[in-house]
Design a protein around this motif. Structure first.
Motif, mmCIF file in Angstrom:
data_model
loop_
_atom_site.group_PDB
_atom_site.id
_atom_site.type_symbol
_atom_site.label_atom_id
_atom_site.label_comp_id
_atom_site.label_asym_id
_atom_site.label_seq_id
_atom_site.Cartn_x
_atom_site.Cartn_y
_atom_site.Cartn_z
ATOM 1 N N ALA A 1 0.886 -1.389 0.224
ATOM 2 C CA ALA A 1 0.140 0.044 0.241
ATOM 3 C C ALA A 1 0.805 1.682 0.135
ATOM 4 O O ALA A 1 1.908 1.163 0.760
ATOM 5 N N TYR A 2 0.997 2.753 -0.577
ATOM 6 C CA TYR A 2 1.739 3.248 -1.356
ATOM 7 C C TYR A 2 0.381 4.471 -1.346
ATOM 8 O O TYR A 2 -0.565 4.632 -1.943
ATOM 9 N N TYR A 3 1.154 5.991 -1.495
ATOM 10 C CA TYR A 3 -0.068 6.616 -1.384
ATOM 11 C C TYR A 3 0.509 7.586 -2.548
ATOM 12 O O TYR A 3 1.456 7.469 -3.706
ATOM 13 N N SER A 4 -0.324 7.383 -3.420
ATOM 14 C CA SER A 4 0.103 7.838 -5.421
ATOM 15 C C SER A 4 -0.015 9.504 -5.368
ATOM 16 O O SER A 4 -0.603 10.301 -4.516
ATOM 17 N N PRO A 5 0.466 10.430 -6.748
ATOM 18 C CA PRO A 5 1.231 10.768 -6.290
ATOM 19 C C PRO A 5 -0.519 11.942 -6.086
ATOM 20 O O PRO A 5 -0.112 13.055 -5.556
ATOM 21 N N GLU A 6 -1.614 11.751 -6.103
ATOM 22 C CA GLU A 6 -2.327 12.359 -6.467
ATOM 23 C C GLU A 6 -3.009 12.413 -4.436
ATOM 24 O O GLU A 6 -4.575 12.689 -4.223
ATOM 25 N N GLY A 7 -2.266 11.456 -3.836
ATOM 26 C CA GLY A 7 -2.464 11.458 -2.277
ATOM 27 C C GLY A 7 -3.428 10.721 -2.044
ATOM 28 O O GLY A 7 -4.022 9.714 -0.784
ATOM 29 N N LEU A 8 -4.041 9.409 -2.912
ATOM 30 C CA LEU A 8 -4.679 8.661 -2.999
ATOM 31 C C LEU A 8 -4.281 7.286 -2.210
ATOM 32 O O LEU A 8 -3.328 6.602 -2.671
ATOM 33 N N ILE A 9 -4.698 5.991 -1.611
ATOM 34 C CA ILE A 9 -3.853 4.918 -1.609
ATOM 35 C C ILE A 9 -4.191 3.615 -1.986
ATOM 36 O O ILE A 9 -4.983 3.865 -2.398
ATOM 37 N N GLU A 10 -2.761 3.407 -2.612
ATOM 38 C CA GLU A 10 -3.293 2.920 -3.861
ATOM 39 C C GLU A 10 -2.854 0.683 -3.343
ATOM 40 O O GLU A 10 -1.850 1.277 -2.303
ATOM 41 N N VAL A 11 -3.171 -0.118 -3.712
ATOM 42 C CA VAL A 11 -2.311 -1.182 -3.055
ATOM 43 C C VAL A 11 -1.860 -2.016 -4.175
ATOM 44 O O VAL A 11 -3.521 -1.799 -5.099
ATOM 45 N N GLN A 12 -1.348 -2.877 -4.348
ATOM 46 C CA GLN A 12 -0.562 -3.821 -5.154
ATOM 47 C C GLN A 12 -0.794 -5.000 -4.820
ATOM 48 O O GLN A 12 -0.112 -5.169 -3.243
ATOM 49 N N THR A 13 -0.628 -6.010 -4.794
ATOM 50 C CA THR A 13 -0.509 -7.157 -5.278
ATOM 51 C C THR A 13 -0.282 -8.233 -6.048
ATOM 52 O O THR A 13 -0.582 -8.258 -6.578
ATOM 53 N N THR A 14 0.732 -8.781 -5.233
ATOM 54 C CA THR A 14 1.027 -10.702 -6.377
ATOM 55 C C THR A 14 0.665 -11.517 -5.595
ATOM 56 O O THR A 14 0.592 -11.607 -4.344
ATOM 57 N N LYS A 15 -0.364 -12.200 -6.210
ATOM 58 C CA LYS A 15 -0.584 -13.722 -5.436
ATOM 59 C C LYS A 15 0.016 -14.996 -6.403
ATOM 60 O O LYS A 15 -0.103 -14.865 -7.539
ATOM 61 N N ILE A 16 0.098 -15.693 -5.422
ATOM 62 C CA ILE A 16 0.341 -17.398 -6.199
ATOM 63 C C ILE A 16 -1.068 -17.734 -6.843
ATOM 64 O O ILE A 16 -1.191 -17.915 -5.525
ATOM 65 N N PRO A 17 -0.772 -18.243 -7.265
ATOM 66 C CA PRO A 17 -1.429 -19.274 -7.841
ATOM 67 C C PRO A 17 -2.029 -20.229 -7.033
ATOM 68 O O PRO A 17 -1.311 -20.545 -6.552
ATOM 69 N N GLY A 18 -3.731 -20.263 -6.407
ATOM 70 C CA GLY A 18 -4.340 -21.646 -5.459
ATOM 71 C C GLY A 18 -3.819 -20.743 -3.869
ATOM 72 O O GLY A 18 -4.736 -21.898 -3.500
ATOM 73 N N HIS A 19 -3.718 -19.685 -4.204
ATOM 74 C CA HIS A 19 -3.538 -18.909 -2.319
ATOM 75 C C HIS A 19 -4.853 -18.053 -2.254
ATOM 76 O O HIS A 19 -5.088 -17.056 -3.850
ATOM 77 N N LYS A 20 -5.396 -17.453 -1.205
ATOM 78 C CA LYS A 20 -6.240 -17.457 -1.065
ATOM 79 C C LYS A 20 -5.385 -15.793 0.071
ATOM 80 O O LYS A 20 -6.460 -15.183 0.034
ATOM 81 N N GLU A 21 -4.426 -16.079 0.251
ATOM 82 C CA GLU A 21 -4.234 -14.535 1.454
ATOM 83 C C GLU A 21 -4.096 -13.653 0.731
ATOM 84 O O GLU A 21 -4.471 -12.228 2.047
ATOM 85 N N TYR A 22 -4.202 -13.250 -0.230
ATOM 86 C CA TYR A 22 -4.566 -12.447 -0.736
ATOM 87 C C TYR A 22 -5.408 -11.339 -0.115
ATOM 88 O O TYR A 22 -5.307 -10.339 -0.021
ATOM 89 N N THR A 23 -6.881 -11.925 0.182
ATOM 90 C CA THR A 23 -8.127 -11.323 1.194
ATOM 91 C C THR A 23 -7.633 -10.961 2.600
ATOM 92 O O THR A 23 -7.771 -10.073 2.622
ATOM 93 N N ILE A 24 -6.488 -10.825 2.704
ATOM 94 C CA ILE A 24 -5.841 -10.610 3.861
ATOM 95 C C ILE A 24 -5.033 -9.655 3.865
ATOM 96 O O ILE A 24 -4.948 -8.947 4.110
ATOM 97 N N SER A 25 -4.067 -9.830 3.033
ATOM 98 C CA SER A 25 -2.621 -8.965 2.617
ATOM 99 C C SER A 25 -2.891 -7.266 2.890
ATOM 100 O O SER A 25 -2.071 -6.644 2.620
ATOM 101 N N GLU A 26 -4.214 -7.640 1.348
ATOM 102 C CA GLU A 26 -4.701 -6.568 0.732
ATOM 103 C C GLU A 26 -5.196 -5.640 2.195
ATOM 104 O O GLU A 26 -5.295 -4.187 2.294
ATOM 105 N N SER A 27 -6.071 -6.101 3.081
ATOM 106 C CA SER A 27 -6.813 -4.974 3.753
ATOM 107 C C SER A 27 -6.030 -4.825 4.522
ATOM 108 O O SER A 27 -5.997 -3.901 5.247
ATOM 109 N N LEU A 28 -4.932 -5.660 5.112
ATOM 110 C CA LEU A 28 -4.561 -5.693 6.520
ATOM 111 C C LEU A 28 -2.996 -4.200 5.956
ATOM 112 O O LEU A 28 -2.811 -3.095 6.333
#
Length: 92
Positions: free
Chosen positions: A18-45
């Protein structure tokens, strides 16, 4: 800041930054490993952490328990969220 969330068989299932865009908005970029669902936790955290810490945050998550039930997953998510809150609000 880098935070690692693990449980059971340690591995990496998803990484969210999670980082701030140049406009000051929060952006989240996620890389998820196929077959895994931890992205649902990692993104919100990651989103919660940047809101509290006001800095770029990366969460690496990997939680695995064999034959886990839906109610056990819900319990783990609740524990992870509680621990994150404890960390964030004791860190300020």
């Amino acid at each position: 800041m880098m935070l690692i969330v693990t449980g059971g068989a340690v591995h990496i299932g998803a990484i969210s930054t999670a980082y701030y865009s140049p406009e000051g908005l929060i952006e989240v970029q996620t890389t998820k490993i196929p077959g895994h669902k931890e992205y649902t936790i990692s993104e919100s955290l990651a989103r919660r952490a940047i809101e509290v810490l006001n800095r770029t945050v990366t969460i690496a998550a990997g939680i695995h328990y064999d034959n886990i039930t839906k109610s056990e997953i819900e319990m783990i998510v609740e524990i992870v969220n509680k621990r994150m809150d404890e960390y964030l609000f004791n860190k300020k």
